[in-house]
Scaffold this active site. Structure first.
Site, PDB file in Angstrom:
ATOM      1  N   CYS A  39      49.089  15.293  18.808  1.00  0.00           N
ATOM      2  CA  CYS A  39      49.206  15.684  20.498  1.00  0.00           C
ATOM      3  C   CYS A  39      48.394  17.103  20.311  1.00  0.00           C
ATOM      4  O   CYS A  39      48.778  17.873  19.971  1.00  0.00           O
ATOM      5  CB  CYS A  39      50.556  15.606  20.949  1.00  0.00           C
ATOM      6  SG  CYS A  39      50.533  16.343  22.520  1.00  0.00           S
ATOM      7  N   LYS A  66      60.010  20.714  33.033  1.00  0.00           N
ATOM      8  CA  LYS A  66      59.566  21.865  32.461  1.00  0.00           C
ATOM      9  C   LYS A  66      58.373  22.363  33.427  1.00  0.00           C
ATOM     10  O   LYS A  66      57.556  21.620  33.786  1.00  0.00           O
ATOM     11  CB  LYS A  66      59.291  21.933  31.130  1.00  0.00           C
ATOM     12  CG  LYS A  66      58.652  23.098  30.564  1.00  0.00           C
ATOM     13  CD  LYS A  66      58.021  22.715  29.238  1.00  0.00           C
ATOM     14  CE  LYS A  66      57.485  23.934  28.528  1.00  0.00           C
ATOM     15  NZ  LYS A  66      56.386  23.855  27.433  1.00  0.00           N
ATOM     16  N   HIS A  94      54.170  16.094  26.709  1.00  0.00           N
ATOM     17  CA  HIS A  94      52.972  16.083  27.417  1.00  0.00           C
ATOM     18  C   HIS A  94      52.853  14.360  28.120  1.00  0.00           C
ATOM     19  O   HIS A  94      52.144  14.420  28.975  1.00  0.00           O
ATOM     20  CB  HIS A  94      51.938  16.330  26.656  1.00  0.00           C
ATOM     21  CG  HIS A  94      51.777  17.774  26.332  1.00  0.00           C
ATOM     22  ND1 HIS A  94      52.595  18.308  25.301  1.00  0.00           N
ATOM     23  CD2 HIS A  94      51.433  18.908  26.970  1.00  0.00           C
ATOM     24  CE1 HIS A  94      52.473  19.576  25.312  1.00  0.00           C
ATOM     25  NE2 HIS A  94      51.859  20.050  26.149  1.00  0.00           N
ATOM     26  N   CYS A 141      50.528  19.777  22.132  1.00  0.00           N
ATOM     27  CA  CYS A 141      51.389  20.343  21.294  1.00  0.00           C
ATOM     28  C   CYS A 141      50.781  21.095  20.296  1.00  0.00           C
ATOM     29  O   CYS A 141      51.355  21.902  19.415  1.00  0.00           O
ATOM     30  CB  CYS A 141      52.605  19.391  20.749  1.00  0.00           C
ATOM     31  SG  CYS A 141      53.627  18.617  21.868  1.00  0.00           S
ATOM     32  N   LYS A 183      51.506  23.538  33.263  1.00  0.00           N
ATOM     33  CA  LYS A 183      49.848  23.329  34.085  1.00  0.00           C
ATOM     34  C   LYS A 183      49.668  21.869  34.332  1.00  0.00           C
ATOM     35  O   LYS A 183      49.247  21.499  35.412  1.00  0.00           O
ATOM     36  CB  LYS A 183      48.638  24.142  33.298  1.00  0.00           C
ATOM     37  CG  LYS A 183      47.604  24.540  33.983  1.00  0.00           C
ATOM     38  CD  LYS A 183      47.964  25.818  34.684  1.00  0.00           C
ATOM     39  CE  LYS A 183      46.643  26.140  35.691  1.00  0.00           C
ATOM     40  NZ  LYS A 183      47.022  27.360  36.364  1.00  0.00           N
ATOM     41  N   HIS A 198      56.040  31.386  31.112  1.00  0.00           N
ATOM     42  CA  HIS A 198      55.551  32.501  30.239  1.00  0.00           C
ATOM     43  C   HIS A 198      56.223  33.777  30.667  1.00  0.00           C
ATOM     44  O   HIS A 198      56.547  34.700  29.665  1.00  0.00           O
ATOM     45  CB  HIS A 198      54.099  32.708  30.199  1.00  0.00           C
ATOM     46  CG  HIS A 198      53.318  31.379  30.085  1.00  0.00           C
ATOM     47  ND1 HIS A 198      52.577  30.829  31.073  1.00  0.00           N
ATOM     48  CD2 HIS A 198      53.355  30.536  28.961  1.00  0.00           C
ATOM     49  CE1 HIS A 198      52.250  29.632  30.525  1.00  0.00           C
ATOM     50  NE2 HIS A 198      52.520  29.268  29.189  1.00  0.00           N
ATOM     51  N   HIS A 257      51.932  31.460  33.837  1.00  0.00           N
ATOM     52  CA  HIS A 257      52.844  31.032  34.875  1.00  0.00           C
ATOM     53  C   HIS A 257      54.341  31.382  34.638  1.00  0.00           C
ATOM     54  O   HIS A 257      54.771  32.433  33.653  1.00  0.00           O
ATOM     55  CB  HIS A 257      52.988  29.455  35.160  1.00  0.00           C
ATOM     56  CG  HIS A 257      53.349  28.650  33.944  1.00  0.00           C
ATOM     57  ND1 HIS A 257      54.506  28.829  33.315  1.00  0.00           N
ATOM     58  CD2 HIS A 257      52.941  27.800  33.198  1.00  0.00           C
ATOM     59  CE1 HIS A 257      54.958  28.059  32.220  1.00  0.00           C
ATOM     60  NE2 HIS A 257      53.764  27.249  32.046  1.00  0.00           N
ATOM     61  N   CYS A 292      53.565  11.182  23.672  1.00  0.00           N
ATOM     62  CA  CYS A 292      54.175  12.487  23.289  1.00  0.00           C
ATOM     63  C   CYS A 292      55.288  12.843  24.463  1.00  0.00           C
ATOM     64  O   CYS A 292      55.080  12.890  25.336  1.00  0.00           O
ATOM     65  CB  CYS A 292      52.973  13.565  23.506  1.00  0.00           C
ATOM     66  SG  CYS A 292      54.096  15.193  23.516  1.00  0.00           S
TER      67      CYS A 292
HETATM   68  N1  MSP Z   1      51.102  29.370  21.011  1.00  0.00           N
HETATM   69  C1  MSP Z   1      52.340  28.767  21.083  1.00  0.00           C
HETATM   70  C2  MSP Z   1      53.315  29.616  20.377  1.00  0.00           C
HETATM   71  C3  MSP Z   1      52.854  30.322  19.120  1.00  0.00           C
HETATM   72  S1  MSP Z   1      54.103  31.734  18.580  1.00  0.00           S
HETATM   73  C4  MSP Z   1      53.429  31.870  16.914  1.00  0.00           C
HETATM   74  C5  MSP Z   1      52.746  28.215  22.522  1.00  0.00           C
HETATM   75  N2  MSP Z   1      52.368  28.857  23.422  1.00  0.00           N
HETATM   76  S2  MSP Z   1      52.605  28.627  24.740  1.00  0.00           S
HETATM   77  O1  MSP Z   1      51.887  29.305  25.868  1.00  0.00           O
HETATM   78  O2  MSP Z   1      52.685  27.117  25.138  1.00  0.00           O
HETATM   79  O3  MSP Z   1      54.275  29.029  25.168  1.00  0.00           O
HETATM   80  C6  MSP Z   1      54.771  30.175  24.723  1.00  0.00           C
HETATM   81  C7  MSP Z   1      56.043  30.522  25.284  1.00  0.00           C
HETATM   82  O4  MSP Z   1      56.390  30.110  26.556  1.00  0.00           O
HETATM   83  C8  MSP Z   1      57.117  29.340  24.815  1.00  0.00           C
HETATM   84  O5  MSP Z   1      58.132  29.887  24.165  1.00  0.00           O
HETATM   85  C9  MSP Z   1      57.518  28.393  25.649  1.00  0.00           C
HETATM   86  O6  MSP Z   1      58.776  27.876  25.379  1.00  0.00           O
HETATM   87  C10 MSP Z   1      57.378  29.366  26.627  1.00  0.00           C
HETATM   88  N3  MSP Z   1      57.563  28.671  28.034  1.00  0.00           N
HETATM   89  C11 MSP Z   1      56.282  27.797  28.527  1.00  0.00           C
HETATM   90  N4  MSP Z   1      56.859  27.393  29.636  1.00  0.00           N
HETATM   91  C12 MSP Z   1      57.941  27.475  29.833  1.00  0.00           C
HETATM   92  C13 MSP Z   1      59.059  27.279  30.816  1.00  0.00           C
HETATM   93  N5  MSP Z   1      58.777  26.607  31.758  1.00  0.00           N
HETATM   94  N6  MSP Z   1      60.335  27.930  30.831  1.00  0.00           N
HETATM   95  C14 MSP Z   1      60.734  28.840  29.771  1.00  0.00           C
HETATM   96  N7  MSP Z   1      59.738  29.050  28.995  1.00  0.00           N
HETATM   97  C15 MSP Z   1      58.657  28.383  28.953  1.00  0.00           C
HETATM   98  O7  MSP Z   1      53.902  27.576  22.259  1.00  0.00           O
END
Ligand code: MSP
Length: 506
Positions: free
Chosen positions: A125, A294, A145, A128, A297, A20, A17, A142
């Site tokens: 959790c 935030k 979440h 997380c 999904k 990411h 999304h 949590c």
């Molecule tokens: N798999 C772990 C990271 C492991 S790194 C050794 C993880 N994955 S994640 O897919 O949940 O998130 C990855 C990144 O996307 C994180 O830096 C997270 O902060 C970022 N984001 C996910 N949603 C976000 C927003 N809504 N806004 C900004 N960044 C966000 O965590």
């Protein structure tokens, strides 16, 4: 200089999304800029696959976790491709080379005596993939979440994090810019000062993951497995070549604020325990929020970045990432605000300036750019500090401030056109030389702006240069007045950012 930049690796339990895309685009802007400066760069992104939540989604779909991951990984590979990220490698934690490296890494810590066996009792959790103490919870749930964590009791292997408090504090003292922005450094540091408890680096009874090398009944805790990707990738990204000597510890990690502790505390301690140097720097960005929450999904307020790209084009989405909020802080995203910036800033400020300038060169100068630089001109003065100003901001990951600095020049160039009114000057044939000078300065200003913006707007930068009959020369030394090449046959440029009637619905 060597500059190795990583994004977090993304969980494959769902699809990408805009949150990411935010991280990946932010990283790509920084790395492209460093490439322009001639740095030797390496840029890594990829997927984090051994999470319990991944196994769970696979089971719901009736698939083995690996088969599920093999399918969904294509959606994650499409993310860097579609946002035009220039990653050098895409790592999957299910790569056999990564798994073997994780085992070696843990074995080293085990052999060094910093891993011991104990019984874990606590709250976990799955969202997380992290353990919580009751004090961390809000109404028993949590804080991220809003789900009730699971109570877990199992035999685990623990990492002696408590033994690393002093070493970590010494690291924070020695590298005051270890974590940026500063308030995140302070946050991480006070967490360390508050005392560190050992944490479990394994999970029992979970078939999905990397086996603990000395006890195959357990798998490596997903966060430990995941963090090691930053190092393991260097050993096999280029077949037959080990990039570790060149790029470790010249590594910078970009990450969201939710995963600060893992990167700023656990990761350096694990590296020290395994006998590696710690990373150069971490940059922590904020969340993109929708309705003040935030994007996630599970909350259901997702914006599909690929749909936005279909409507607005990739450069507009990249621009928006840098512009929507001060990088490092939270910001509110919406399709309406993207639409507005597309029209006002990209369409009017930049796009129209290119259209007008090329149209005037075609009309008043027969399509020919005469080389009449004037070192004392207003545009020369305006652009003189730009290269250093932008670079200084980029050095501290301030992609927002650096872009604003370029945009100041864009706005000034717009003022310059209005004030000098070349269409008036052109009416007087005796002032032809003045018209040439004004249009030289506008074209030169736009060339400089295009090079300075190339990290943000790679396609647009090339189009601006092409419209002005300039070579695609993006080296940072080009951000300097007086380097315009002679050109003829310049035609009025097609709009760079054509109007879009309906905002994308998301
Ligand atoms: N798999 C772990 C990271 C492991 S790194 C050794 C993880 N994955 S994640 O897919 O949940 O998130 C990855 C990144 O996307 C994180 O830096 C997270 O902060 C970022 N984001 C996910 N949603 C976000 C927003 N809504 N806004 C900004 N960044 C966000 O965590």
């Amino acid at each position: 200089m060597r500059f190795y930049l990583t994004t977090p690796i993304y969980y494959v339990n769902s699809t990408p999304h805009i949150g990411h895309a935010y991280t990946t685009i932010g990283a790509d802007i920084v790395v492209r800029h460093h490439r322009q400066r001639g740095d030797e760069t390496f840029f890594l992104t990829g997927t984090d696959e051994h999470a319990s939540k991944v196994a769970r989604v696979a089971a719901e779909q009736g698939l083995a976790p690996q088969d599920y991951a093999d399918q969904i990984v294509e959606k994650w590979r499409a993310l860097p491709e579609r946002v035009e990220a220039t990653n050098d490698f895409f790592i999957r934690t299910s790569d056999p080379e990564h798994k073997a490296f994780v085992q070696q890494f843990l074995q080293r810590i085990y052999d060094n005596g910093d891993i011991y066996e104990d019984v874990y009792r606590g709250l976990y959790c799955v969202g997380c993939e992290a353990f919580y103490s009751p004090a961390d919870l809000i109404d028993g749930r949590c804080p991220i979440h809003e789900t009730v964590p699971e109570e877990i009791e199992e035999k685990n292997y623990f990492f002696r994090l408590s033994a690393y408090q002093d070493k970590l504090l010494a690291l924070y003292d020695a590298q005051p810019e270890f974590v940026l922005p500063r308030f995140r450094y302070n946050e991480a540091r006070s967490f360390i000062e508050g005392g560190l408890t050992d944490f479990s680096v394994s999970r029992a009874g979970q078939p999905w993951g990397v086996a603990i090398p000395w006890d195959e009944s357990q798998v490596v805790y997903v966060w430990v497995d995941a963090l090691i990707n930053y190092l393991s990738a260097l050993t096999y990204a280029r077949p037959g070549e080990d990039l570790e000597p060149a790029f470790w510890p010249e590594v910078r990690h970009l990450l969201g604020k939710d995963i600060l502790r893992f990167h700023a505390v656990f990761w350096p301690a694990l590296l020290l325990a395994a006998g590696y140097e710690v990373p150069r720097q971490l940059f922590v960005h904020g969340y993109l929020l929708i309705d003040d929450r935030k994007i996630s999904k599970s909350i259901g307020n997702v914006i599909d970045p690929l749909e936005l790209i279909d409507v607005y084009g990739v450069d507009a989405v990249r621009f928006y990432v840098a512009r929507v909020a001060q990088f490092g802080h939270d910001g509110s995203a919406s399709v309406d605000s993207l639409h507005e910036r597309y029209e006002n800033e990209l369409g009017n400020d930049l796009g129209n300036l290119v259209s007008r300038t090329t149209a005037m060169i075609a009309r008043y100068c027969g399509g020919t750019l005469s080389l009449v630089p004037r070192p004392d001109s207003r545009v020369a003065a305006l652009t003189a500090p730009l290269a250093d100003d932008v670079a200084a901001r980029m050095d501290v990951f301030d992609i927002t401030g650096a872009l604003e600095r370029v945009w100041e020049v864009v706005r000034e160039l717009n003022r310059y056109v209005v004030e000098r009114a070349p269409w008036q000057v052109a009416k007087d044939e005796s002032r032809a030389a003045e018209v040439d000078e004004i249009l030289y300065d506008l074209a030169e200003g736009l060339r400089i702006v295009a090079v300075a913006l190339a990290a943000y707007l790679p396609t647009t930068a090339e189009r601006i240069l092409a419209a002005l009959g300039q070579p695609t020369e993006l080296d940072w030394s080009q951000v300097r007045y007086g380097l315009l090449s002679a050109a003829d046959g310049i035609d009025p440029a097609a709009p760079l950012f054509p109007r879009i009637e309906t905002p994308a619905s998301a």
